[in-house]
Every structure is written in C-alpha cells, then in structure tokens.
Enzyme design. Sequence first.
Site, PDB file in Angstrom:
ATOM      1  N   ARG A  33       0.843  -1.203   0.000  1.00  0.00           N
ATOM      2  CA  ARG A  33       0.000   0.000   0.000  1.00  0.00           C
ATOM      3  C   ARG A  33       0.872   1.245   0.000  1.00  0.00           C
ATOM      4  O   ARG A  33       1.752   1.405   0.850  1.00  0.00           O
ATOM      5  CB  ARG A  33      -0.894   0.000   1.235  1.00  0.00           C
ATOM      6  CG  ARG A  33      -1.660   1.310   1.483  1.00  0.00           C
ATOM      7  CD  ARG A  33      -2.509   1.189   2.738  1.00  0.00           C
ATOM      8  NE  ARG A  33      -3.192   2.421   3.099  1.00  0.00           N
ATOM      9  CZ  ARG A  33      -2.927   3.154   4.184  1.00  0.00           C
ATOM     10  NH1 ARG A  33      -1.953   2.780   5.026  1.00  0.00           N
ATOM     11  NH2 ARG A  33      -3.606   4.251   4.442  1.00  0.00           N
ATOM     12  N   LYS A 218     -13.239   2.769   1.155  1.00  0.00           N
ATOM     13  CA  LYS A 218     -12.849   2.762   2.567  1.00  0.00           C
ATOM     14  C   LYS A 218     -14.052   3.194   3.410  1.00  0.00           C
ATOM     15  O   LYS A 218     -14.598   4.280   3.224  1.00  0.00           O
ATOM     16  CB  LYS A 218     -11.658   3.692   2.790  1.00  0.00           C
ATOM     17  CG  LYS A 218     -10.384   3.201   2.109  1.00  0.00           C
ATOM     18  CD  LYS A 218      -9.253   4.189   2.237  1.00  0.00           C
ATOM     19  CE  LYS A 218      -8.741   4.320   3.658  1.00  0.00           C
ATOM     20  NZ  LYS A 218      -7.585   5.242   3.742  1.00  0.00           N
ATOM     21  N   THR A 276      -6.281  -1.020  10.308  1.00  0.00           N
ATOM     22  CA  THR A 276      -6.039  -0.067  11.399  1.00  0.00           C
ATOM     23  C   THR A 276      -5.808  -0.749  12.749  1.00  0.00           C
ATOM     24  O   THR A 276      -6.668  -1.447  13.266  1.00  0.00           O
ATOM     25  CB  THR A 276      -7.167   0.976  11.547  1.00  0.00           C
ATOM     26  OG1 THR A 276      -7.581   1.437  10.262  1.00  0.00           O
ATOM     27  CG2 THR A 276      -6.673   2.156  12.371  1.00  0.00           C
TER      28      THR A 276
END
Length: 472
Positions: A33, A218, A276
């Site tokens: 990423r 997202k 996350t």
Amino acid sequence: MTRRGKIVCTLGPATQRDDLVRALVEAGMDVARMNFSHGDYDDHKVAYERVRVASDATGRAVGVLADLQGPKIRLGRFASGATHWAEGETVRITVGACEGSHDRVSTTYKRLAQDAVAGDRVLVDDGKVALVVDAVEGDDVVCTVVEGGPVSDNKGISLPGMNVTAPALSEKDIEDLTFALNLGVDMVALSFVRSPADVELVHEVMDRIGRRVPVIAKLEKPEAIDNLEAIVLAFDAVMVARGDLGVELPLEEVPLVQKRAIQMARENAKPVIVATQMLDSMIENSRPTRAEASDVANAVLDGADALMLSGETSVGKYPLAAVRTMSRIICAVEENSTAAPPLTHIPRTKRGVISYAARDIGERLDAKALVAFTQSGDTVRRLARLHTPLPLLAFTAWPEVRSQLAMTWGTETFIVPKMQSTDGMIRQVDKSLLELARYKRGDLVVIVAGAPPGTVGSTNLIHVHRIGEDDV
C-alpha cells in the site's frame, strides 16, 4: 500449510531499502500500500519499483495499492507549532486565512462555517481532543473544549454527525490518481466514501486516462454504513478502516460494523480488507499484545480476505517482525479451520451457481485443487468467498489480474498463455501443475472455465479431470 488470508503492508520511511522490501515479500506481503496522505511522487515511484523488482525476484504475486487521501479535513498551522487546549476554553476555527494562535486557528475545510451548527462535535487528532460548536460568527466556528489535550500543526479533524459537503475527490486526489494510474498501480482505495456515486468520480478520471483498475471503498463515515449494501455493489472491494470509523461512530459499534461489512462483501463476491491498529503496539515493540493477536484472529474468523498493517510497517521499528507475526497468527487460525460464517445468499447468476457447484463437486470428490481460468478475476472471487479448504488456483493471461487477485482470499495465481480451446486449457493445467511438483499424475482437480475461451463473463464449464489423463 499455505496461508489463505492475505496481508497488506503500508510502505513508508521504515521500508526504504530494496532488501527489506524483498524480505517483506518473502515473509508474506501480498499487497503493498502506498499512502498518498504522505510522501511525494519520487518516494512513491521508488517504492513501486522496489515492489515490482521484489515480486519478480521471488516469483510471488504482489499487488500495488494506491490509497488516496480523500477529503481529509485538517487544522492549519500554529505560529508556535503547537499548543494545549484545556477543558472549558473557547477556541475559534476559521475558514479564513490566519496565523494560528492559542485560541484561533484555520482549517483546510472552507465550508465549515456553512455546514456547522450549534451542538455539533469537532474531534481533533482521532478524537484525542474534543470540541462542541457554540455558534458560527462569520468565518469563525466558535467552540468549547470538552476534552482537552495537545494540538499541533495540520492535525486531522473529524466532524461526526455534521453534513459535510466536501467532494469525494479533491484536486490533490485527482492529481495523485493520475500519477498512480500512469505509474501502473493495480488498485486504488478511495477514502471517506459516503455514497455509491463516489466511485463514478474515480471512473471519470480513469476513463480520461484510459485505464480502469479496481476501486476499494474505505468505510470510515457513518453515511457509508448507512449506504453499505449500495456501496458494496458499486465498488470492487471494501476496506473496514477502523481508525476514522471509530472516531465517527461509538467505539462499541465498530466490531459489529466490521462483521456486517465482511459478511456483505462476501455475499457479493467482493474482497474485503480489515485495517487499522491490527498490531499497533509493534510500531514500538517487537511483540504484539494478546488483545492484538485476538483481533487479527477474529478478523480471519469473520471471513476477511486480507488484513492490513499501517504504521507497523510504514514507520514502525519492526516491520519485518510485524509481517511474520501476522502471518503466524493467520496460519494458526487456519490450521484449525478455513471456514467462515455461512453465506445466506443463494446465487441466481450463472457464474454464482457454477462456483457453488464446482466447490461442492471438488469437496465431495476429495479433489486436490480447484482451478479457474479467468480474464477479469470474477469467477475466482466467487469461488474464494466460499472459503473452501481446497487449494484455489487461478490461471490468467493478464499480469494485472494476477496482481489484483493478490488481495483475494486463498488464491494462488499463475500467468499462462491465452487459451484457444478447452482442450488447450486442460493441457495447460497438466503442464503447470506437474511443474509445481506439488501435484502428480492421476491427481483429481476440478476446472472452471468459459467455453469458448476469450470472452469476459463467459464462465459456463465445470470439468472433472485427472492430471495427465487424456479425458479431453
């Protein structure tokens, strides 16, 4: 055993070495990423090239993901660089230009004074500092500090519950997307998605450039959760981005949203990434907490295609250890079971029905593998969502499809020549699988393909085949 769940690693200052990127690939990085909230184009170009070189050197498919910043709202700069807002103080956030002081600072969101109303919450730095809007006076939004703390230049702002009218793609995003597509990235993530229509803005830019790649939504805003099914249908994949989501929603709702999003993505054969703070303590420590290990394990059990490392690999002290640790946890869970929560969706499409049938045939005949020929990756994703214990092998003539399938659960993808006939497909299966040395003559495999070959969406064939036998 071969790990089925995939790993996404964020590149950054901690991974700026050729040998380290190769080590990450060897340790299990499936998708690299590039976070366009940080770094410049030179940094991203070098990172991209490192990944491609490492992928070629190791023979492992590695996708490259460009993560666009989106309409991230930030504070401006303080004259002193930082200050501390105490509970009960009054501060002003202005849409005008100003040199920030202790009690007045600018924001990048120039419609804040139009959108804010008394009672709205303003959360700074992922909720570490909390304000409540008292009034709007011209260009200034007057707030009271309800949870104090340090603030500094360019800290992010979240506006939960506020009807934010920022566009889905900023000018910066359009420039970044153009750069990323020309660079050759395999997929793009769009931040702060609120509506299924947001993907159309990305497609407009892609069509101007002449190159479409999968777009990942997202999930960070309450509006995205309200529109979840429509967003899943409109986008190519979804990411449960729990950082901003946990600021915008009550914390206790985030685990339930995660499970719901994963299940809905699987029902619709869309890859889903959980992101996350998966192993957040490994930014500073060489071992994760027990709670983090459980978090990773539960995302696997929920049925996620891929898990993402952010600061752990981009700025952390132990990027390689983080990847190895995540891989070990995923494998430990999968050694117990590759099963995921059952799908309630009953397929009514040709490709959906064929994928279910191929899985059932393979499992009942104790096949050694499912083999799918694909031009777009769709048939493979429909098979992958079923979480079969059988190896899932994708054959494609398109390198970009191989890279894109790197984030799809349980999929190992091989580049093969374009097929002209079903007989040629079966001969290619024999050749490729015998070269792998994991399979031998007489092993039974189930082949899924389209006949005649060469048409996207033409999947209509299931063939039960013993490797090396003339049953074509």
